[in-house]
Write a protein that holds these residues in place. Structure first.
Motif, PDB file in Angstrom:
ATOM      1  N   GLU A  93     -12.425  42.185  23.334  1.00 38.62           N
ATOM      2  CA  GLU A  93     -12.111  42.518  21.621  1.00 38.62           C
ATOM      3  C   GLU A  93     -11.904  40.652  21.810  1.00 38.62           C
ATOM      4  O   GLU A  93     -12.166  41.288  20.363  1.00 38.62           O
TER       5      GLU A  93
ATOM      6  N   GLU B 142     -17.008  48.816  26.079  1.00 35.58           N
ATOM      7  CA  GLU B 142     -15.643  49.099  25.867  1.00 35.58           C
ATOM      8  C   GLU B 142     -15.474  50.582  26.178  1.00 35.58           C
ATOM      9  O   GLU B 142     -13.856  51.203  27.076  1.00 35.58           O
TER      10      GLU B 142
ATOM     11  N   GLU C 161     -13.276  53.987  19.915  1.00 35.68           N
ATOM     12  CA  GLU C 161     -14.654  53.110  20.442  1.00 35.68           C
ATOM     13  C   GLU C 161     -15.450  54.313  20.499  1.00 35.68           C
ATOM     14  O   GLU C 161     -16.474  53.819  19.770  1.00 35.68           O
TER      15      GLU C 161
HETATM   16 FE   LIG Z   1     -12.474  47.657  20.734  1.00 39.71          FE
END
Ligand SMILES: [Fe+2]
Ligand SMILES: [Fe+2]
Length: 172
Positions: free
Chosen positions: A26, A117, A147
């Motif tokens: 991230e 992700e 996401e």
């Molecule tokens: Fe993310």
């Protein structure tokens, strides 16, 4: 620390390791998105990347909350997978001149990131459920939903960008 290192003995150890992997990822995405915003020419794509940069900063904060609830230090571990995805995106994007093709390349790179992700958050959410970490499940699910929504928005944008390009070709 390798994934099969001796430091990982229990599902909880593995949970913390994967948290650190996605925490690192991230943070790398927060670093990479401003350049993608700058390079995007389609206004909706630029806006979409900007919105997701804000969300991504929030994903970092949510992970910090999960670390805190878990009583472990919020820190990253090297994640060669995300480094590779970002590096490959830089290589491909750097070679494209045509603006629509460049946008298509940026979208493809961003979708590879989102899918990475999604797989990580999906696994973490499932493990948190197994381990009974109810509050973490909620936080991980929130990020997973964002996401997924981003990925779906990118698919729509990919079609729009390609269609605009085809229309321009017909008009020429
Ligand atoms: Fe993310
Ligand atoms: Fe994302």
């Amino acid at each position: 620390m390798g994934i099969f290192s001796n430091d990982i003995k229990t599902l909880d150890d593995l949970f913390v390791h994967q948290l650190r992997d996605i925490y690192y990822a991230e943070k790398q995405i927060v670093q990479a998105l401003p350049e993608m915003i700058e390079k995007a020419s389609d206004a909706s794509l630029k806006q979409g990347f900007e919105t997701h940069l804000g969300e991504t900063k929030n994903h970092v904060k949510r992970l910090e909350q999960v670390f805190k609830m878990h009583g472990v230090e919020a820190k990253g571990v090297d994640c060669p997978a995300i480094d590779g995805i970002i590096e490959e995106a830089d290589d491909v994007v750097g070679e494209v001149d045509d603006k629509s093709v460049l946008d298509a390349a940026l979208i493809a790179a961003a979708q590879a990131v989102e899918h990475y992700e999604m797989t990580r958050y999906g696994t973490l959410r499932t493990w948190a459920e197994e381990l009974g970490y109810t509050k973490s499940v909620k936080l991980l699910q929130q990020t997973l939903d964002e996401e997924r929504a981003t990925d779906a928005a990118l698919t729509k944008l990919a079609k729009a960008v390609i269609n605009l390009d085809a229309e321009a070709d017909q008009a020429a």
